[in-house]
Design a protein around this motif. Structure first.
Motif, short mmCIF file in Angstrom:
data_model
loop_
_atom_site.label_atom_id
_atom_site.label_comp_id
_atom_site.label_asym_id
_atom_site.label_seq_id
_atom_site.Cartn_x
_atom_site.Cartn_y
_atom_site.Cartn_z
N SER A 207 2.11 -3.97 -5.83
CA SER A 207 1.03 -4.11 -4.86
C SER A 207 0.15 -5.31 -5.19
N THR B 123 -7.34 -4.31 -0.35
CA THR B 123 -6.43 -3.22 0.01
C THR B 123 -5.20 -3.20 -0.89
N VAL C 70 -10.40 3.22 -6.96
CA VAL C 70 -9.29 2.63 -6.19
C VAL C 70 -9.23 3.22 -4.79
N PRO D 204 -5.24 -1.32 -6.33
CA PRO D 204 -4.46 -0.31 -7.04
C PRO D 204 -3.99 -0.73 -8.42
N ASP E 117 0.83 -1.20 0.00
CA ASP E 117 0.00 0.00 0.00
C ASP E 117 0.86 1.26 0.00
N PHE F 203 -9.34 -1.20 3.88
CA PHE F 203 -8.33 -0.96 4.91
C PHE F 203 -8.97 -0.64 6.25
N THR G 251 -9.96 0.80 -1.64
CA THR G 251 -8.87 0.51 -0.71
C THR G 251 -9.13 1.12 0.67
#
Length: 422
Positions: free
Chosen positions: A394, A309, A328, A313, A249, A336, A332
């Motif tokens: 990621s 998470t 995104v 991306p 992340d 998260f 995320t």
């Protein structure tokens, strides 16, 4: 996993909401800085490595002072530690504001300031985690953590970033001055908390894992949390895969300000607004996390939240557009938030009270240390291979971390004792 037993018919109580308000003010200031620091770094240098170094400097203190912060949190009053940490950060922010206003700021100074602010954060966040179980009943942990994460999201992602970007446009020193003022108000609220938080946390028996007694290593010392964590397969795996997700992340987010400027054509205010769009999903995730855990249990909630998470991306590699960027940051942020609530509550339930600070510090030391390395790796990859590289990294981590968690946390075979009673 441990079932969620949150009692929605009872109030969390005035002390908790005082604590929540202080945390919300601190998070508001942090959110202002989330936008202001990368904007200041980008204004001082176009080098992706230099910009990423500012992000990395905020995480590195967990490697240097994390275990010490955990030992202090187990032995000193949470109220005192939180107030002292925030007062120290006020001094650092005042220094940044003055140097920026007088035109003598440099990337090196910003990196140093980010590091010192991170040192204060290690103390504050670790002490705060030991305070929650003393402010609410055990049955309300998921609910209380959800509300705290909601306040963190509102401050860090929704209100703070656009305010920070707007203040930066008006005057580059303003965001840091406002951040300092919000922390000063938070200190006053913390000092009004009950005297139970003016004493170190009492010990309690660990509900899982091998017995902690004469046969185990000493529970004194900064390394006790690491030793205890090393003997808990479930929590140990959760910390390791969580650290990998944090690194992934951080890798793409460290250069996100440059990606937003160069690939999406966003200015300072647009970047702040883009960050703020994630708050809707994150706020929703934090508020429904306790319901999700009650219905699907910790294992499944942690699995999908890790995957989203770190994996989402990668969408920006195939769709480098503003709408994809919105999807995104929303996705995320929501994942998260749920990941944080589930992991925090599980840790608070399973760790002995007199070791909680050191286990929290050990966990965050690994997580933030990996986040710092991830930020530096993201900057290096972007400089050497292009902006898409951190997003692809990621995605790879998402697959590996989620698979590892699924394997270790799967239910034990019939007749075999589970490694954890979680």
């Amino acid at each position: 996993m441990v079932p969620c037993m949150a009692d929605r018919s009872r109030s969390l109580g005035r002390p908790f909401w005082t604590f929540w308000t202080a945390a919300a003010l601190a998070n508001l200031g942090d959110g202002i800085r989330v936008a202001a620091f990368p904007l200041l770094a980008a204004a001082l240098s176009d080098d992706p490595v230099a910009v990423a170094a500012v992000a990395a400097a905020q995480f590195l203190p967990w490697l240097v002072t994390g275990l010490l912060a955990g030992a202090l949190a187990d032995r000193r009053a949470a109220r005192t530690l939180i107030a002292a940490a925030d007062l120290g950060r006020v001094v650092v922010l005042a220094t940044v504001a003055i140097t920026v206003a007088t035109g003598v700021a440099s990337v090196g100074l910003v990196v140093a300031a980010a590091f010192l602010l991170g040192v204060g954060e290690t103390l504050r966040d670790t002490a705060a985690q030991t305070a929650i179980p003393r402010l609410v009943d055990d049955a309300q942990l998921e609910r209380a953590n959800g509300r705290l994460v909601a306040g963190e999201i509102v401050g860090n992602e929704f209100v703070g970033p656009p305010v920070g970007a707007l203040l930066f446009v008006v005057g580059a020193a303003l965001p840091f001055a406002v951040n300092g003022a919000s922390l000063a108000l938070a200190v006053m609220l913390v000092l009004s908390l009950p005297l139970t938080l003016a004493r170190p946390a009492p010990g309690r028996t660990a509900p899982v894992g091998p017995p902690v007694g004469a046969a185990t290593p000493t529970r004194n010392g900064a390394l006790a949390g690491l030793r205890w964590l090393a003997r808990q397969p479930l929590l140990r795996t959760l910390v390791l895969v969580g650290a990998a997700v944090a690194a992934a992340d951080s890798a793409w987010f460290a250069i996100f300000v440059l990606y937003a400027r160069d690939s999406l054509g966003l200015g300072a205010l647009g970047f702040g607004l883009l960050l703020a769009t994630g708050a809707g999903g994150g706020l929703a995730g934090s508020l429904v996390a306790d319901r999700l855990i009650a219905r699907f249990r910790h294992r499944h909630v942690l699995t999908w939240s890790m995957a989203v998470t770190a994996g989402a991306p990668a969408l920006l590699v195939v769709a480098p557009h503003r709408l994809a960027a919105v999807a995104v940051v929303v996705g995320t942020s929501a994942a998260f938030a749920v990941l944080n609530v589930a992991a925090l509550s599980l840790r608070q339930r399973l760790v002995p009270g007199d070791l909680l600070g050191r286990v929290v510090a050990a966990s965050r030391m690994l997580s933030y240390g990996c986040a710092a390395l991830g930020a530096l790796a993201g900057g290096a990859l972007a400089a050497g291979l292009g902006m898409a590289a951190p997003f692809l990294l990621s995605a790879v981590v998402a697959v590996g971390a989620t698979a590892a968690w699924c394997v270790v946390s799967r239910p034990a075979a019939p007749g075999a004792p589970p490694p954890e009673r979680a």
